[in-house]
Design an enzyme around this catalytic site. Structure first.
Site, PDB file in Angstrom:
ATOM      1  N   HIS A   1       0.878  -1.238   0.010  1.00  0.00           N
ATOM      2  CA  HIS A   1       0.149  -0.112   0.105  1.00  0.00           C
ATOM      3  C   HIS A   1       0.856   1.346  -0.059  1.00  0.00           C
ATOM      4  O   HIS A   1       1.685   1.445   0.594  1.00  0.00           O
ATOM      5  CB  HIS A   1      -1.143  -0.094   1.082  1.00  0.00           C
ATOM      6  CG  HIS A   1      -0.303  -0.080   2.481  1.00  0.00           C
ATOM      7  ND1 HIS A   1       0.180   1.287   3.058  1.00  0.00           N
ATOM      8  CD2 HIS A   1       0.188  -0.936   3.536  1.00  0.00           C
ATOM      9  CE1 HIS A   1       0.649   0.954   4.362  1.00  0.00           C
ATOM     10  NE2 HIS A   1       0.494  -0.458   4.413  1.00  0.00           N
TER      11      HIS A   1
ATOM     12  N   GLU B   1       4.229  -6.051   4.448  1.00  0.00           N
ATOM     13  CA  GLU B   1       4.098  -5.394   5.502  1.00  0.00           C
ATOM     14  C   GLU B   1       5.300  -5.700   6.416  1.00  0.00           C
ATOM     15  O   GLU B   1       5.984  -6.694   6.606  1.00  0.00           O
ATOM     16  CB  GLU B   1       2.964  -5.987   6.287  1.00  0.00           C
ATOM     17  CG  GLU B   1       1.509  -5.446   5.497  1.00  0.00           C
ATOM     18  CD  GLU B   1       1.083  -4.053   5.949  1.00  0.00           C
ATOM     19  OE1 GLU B   1       1.934  -3.333   6.595  1.00  0.00           O
ATOM     20  OE2 GLU B   1       0.126  -3.631   5.479  1.00  0.00           O
TER      21      GLU B   1
ATOM     22  N   GLU C   1      -5.328   0.907   2.499  1.00  0.00           N
ATOM     23  CA  GLU C   1      -5.038   0.022   3.692  1.00  0.00           C
ATOM     24  C   GLU C   1      -4.956   0.465   4.993  1.00  0.00           C
ATOM     25  O   GLU C   1      -5.447  -0.173   5.888  1.00  0.00           O
ATOM     26  CB  GLU C   1      -3.529  -0.638   3.313  1.00  0.00           C
ATOM     27  CG  GLU C   1      -3.461  -2.054   3.942  1.00  0.00           C
ATOM     28  CD  GLU C   1      -3.108  -1.860   5.545  1.00  0.00           C
ATOM     29  OE1 GLU C   1      -2.951  -2.726   6.260  1.00  0.00           O
ATOM     30  OE2 GLU C   1      -2.286  -0.756   5.851  1.00  0.00           O
ATOM     31  N   GLU C   2      -4.654   1.720   5.325  1.00  0.00           N
ATOM     32  CA  GLU C   2      -4.489   2.337   6.623  1.00  0.00           C
ATOM     33  C   GLU C   2      -5.903   2.772   7.010  1.00  0.00           C
ATOM     34  O   GLU C   2      -6.192   3.556   8.170  1.00  0.00           O
ATOM     35  CB  GLU C   2      -3.732   3.480   6.593  1.00  0.00           C
ATOM     36  CG  GLU C   2      -2.162   3.030   6.364  1.00  0.00           C
ATOM     37  CD  GLU C   2      -1.470   2.168   7.398  1.00  0.00           C
ATOM     38  OE1 GLU C   2      -2.310   1.732   8.487  1.00  0.00           O
ATOM     39  OE2 GLU C   2      -0.396   1.719   7.429  1.00  0.00           O
TER      40      GLU C   2
ATOM     41  N   HIS D   1       3.790   3.804  12.665  1.00  0.00           N
ATOM     42  CA  HIS D   1       2.603   4.576  13.214  1.00  0.00           C
ATOM     43  C   HIS D   1       3.397   5.420  14.412  1.00  0.00           C
ATOM     44  O   HIS D   1       2.404   6.327  14.773  1.00  0.00           O
ATOM     45  CB  HIS D   1       1.543   3.863  13.604  1.00  0.00           C
ATOM     46  CG  HIS D   1       0.811   3.154  12.552  1.00  0.00           C
ATOM     47  ND1 HIS D   1      -0.672   2.828  12.522  1.00  0.00           N
ATOM     48  CD2 HIS D   1       0.939   2.719  11.285  1.00  0.00           C
ATOM     49  CE1 HIS D   1      -0.798   2.358  11.581  1.00  0.00           C
ATOM     50  NE2 HIS D   1       0.162   2.099  10.685  1.00  0.00           N
TER      51      HIS D   1
ATOM     52  N   ASP E   1      -0.429   4.320   0.773  1.00  0.00           N
ATOM     53  CA  ASP E   1      -1.155   5.139   1.749  1.00  0.00           C
ATOM     54  C   ASP E   1      -0.430   4.929   3.254  1.00  0.00           C
ATOM     55  O   ASP E   1       0.165   3.986   3.489  1.00  0.00           O
ATOM     56  CB  ASP E   1      -2.711   5.102   1.945  1.00  0.00           C
ATOM     57  CG  ASP E   1      -2.973   3.529   2.589  1.00  0.00           C
ATOM     58  OD1 ASP E   1      -2.428   2.716   1.905  1.00  0.00           O
ATOM     59  OD2 ASP E   1      -3.887   3.645   3.501  1.00  0.00           O
TER      60      ASP E   1
END
Length: 375
Positions: free
Chosen positions: A66, A162, A133-134, A348, A68
């Site tokens: 992803h 990931e 995805e997020e 994150h 994003d």
């Protein structure tokens, strides 16, 4: 600056907070088109999805990622601006450095190198990217998987980039994920004055025993690959804010993380049966994020382990822990799914980063896996 470092920094500079792609997919699509890939852009709503393929036959190996990222959080707390990639202490800093623009860049470079080395490879090698995805994960890989099912597009193996590693690159791979089932429960009562409870029906009181029963329930025993299914209540709300009003409704948000020993259907049935036994006036909105899945011994899992042993000189732990990934939408298509990416310590977080040493090795890992499967 190396190719992988250069491409990763170019991606980090694009502030692609969900559902924005920020031009990341256009950059990657142009590179892959130059390498001979067929490019298809699948846009649903506000979400960009990229499907790039080389070859047209089976077996099909898909690299999944992803573009994003999550919001940066307070920018003043970052040591350097989150969307200005910065190198310090042999690490590359920036939002998405680990989750997962480094993995996306490495997959792109690995695919370019693979088709240059093996222009007449067997089967199909592909890259699937989303910008959702997020976020809610509705118009991303979930929608693409529906389109693939409609087309009859098969996928044999799916390598998800990931960030799976814990302390060292390659020390852990994800070979499955627990299912995730969300419930939004509303219990209806009758609003009234707290001094006259006989003229009202307090939904908190009415639901308390049922909620206690649900929390105490042993849903399953798990199995060799998964822990037992768990239920967590995350939010309860009732009342007007006044201390002299019996509320008319009670809202409860809860989530199941469930093993392959249960299914979403059986969990829904058990919850609703419990609420009915307690004679509640209720409604539930269910949202299934994904069923549990497991990739057992097979060619993808074996190729991934062999590549890690060859390049990283360690044998990975095979895990089904963690949250969810877009692999949950690909597994039901019949694909073997494995997740392998950089260390996830800072994902994150403020000052998210990836080790440059790990970054430099990541394309070679993905290339090795592709060669073991399709060369």
């Amino acid at each position: 600056m190396s190719d992988i470092l250069n491409l990763t920094t170019e991606l980090i500079r694009r502030a692609s907070v969900t559902p924005e792609d920020g031009g990341c997919q256009a950059l990657l699509a142009a590179r892959l088109a130059d390498a001979g890939f067929t490019i298809e852009n699948l846009r649903y709503g506000e979400v960009d999805n990229l499907w790039a393929t080389h070859g047209s036959a089976a077996p099909v190996l898909v690299f999944l990622g992803h573009t994003d990222v999550v919001p940066s959080g307070p920018e003043e707390q970052w040591t350097s601006p989150p969307f200005e990639p910065t190198i310090r202490d042999r690490h590359l800093y920036g939002r998405g450095a680990a989750d997962m623009k480094s993995g996306v860049a490495a997959m792109c470079l690995a695919l370019e190198e693979f088709v240059q080395r093996h222009p007449d490879h067997v089967g199909t090698i592909a890259l699937l990217l989303t910008s959702d995805e997020e976020g809610p994960s509705i118009d991303g890989v979930r929608r693409v998987a529906e389109e693939f099912r409609r087309r009859g597009q098969g996928i044999d193996w799916c390598l998800v980039g990931e960030p799976s590693s814990q302390q060292r690159l390659g020390d852990l791979i994800r070979v499955g994920r627990r299912g995730s089932l969300h419930g939004q429960l509303r219990v209806r009562g009758v609003q009234g004055h707290v001094a006259y409870p006989e003229k009202a029906l307090n939904p908190i009181h009415a639901a308390a025993a049922a909620l206690a029963e649900l929390v105490a329930t042993r849903w399953d025993e798990g199995n060799a690959e998964f822990p037992p299914t768990s239920l967590q209540i995350s939010n309860i709300h009732a009342g007007t804010g006044a201390n002299n009003v019996i509320p008319g409704t009670l809202d409860v948000t809860f989530n199941f993380r469930f093993s392959t020993a249960s299914t979403a259907a059986t969990l829904r049935e058990q919850v609703e049966a419990c609420l009915k036994r307690h004679d509640l006036d209720f409604s539930i909105d269910w949202n299934l994020s994904g069923e549990a899945f497991l990739t057992g011994e097979g060619r993808l899992r074996n190729a991934t382990i062999a590549a890690i042993e060859s390049i990283c000189a360690i044998t990975p732990v095979a895990s089904t822990g963690g949250g969810t990934s877009d692999g949950r939408f690909i597994a039901p298509l019949g694909a073997e799914v494995v997740e392998l990416g950089p260390i996830n310590e800072t994902i994150h977080k403020i000052d998210e980063c990836v080790s440059i040493e790990d970054l430099e090795r990541l394309p070679g890992l993905y290339l090795d896996i592709a060669e073991r499967l399709l060369a």
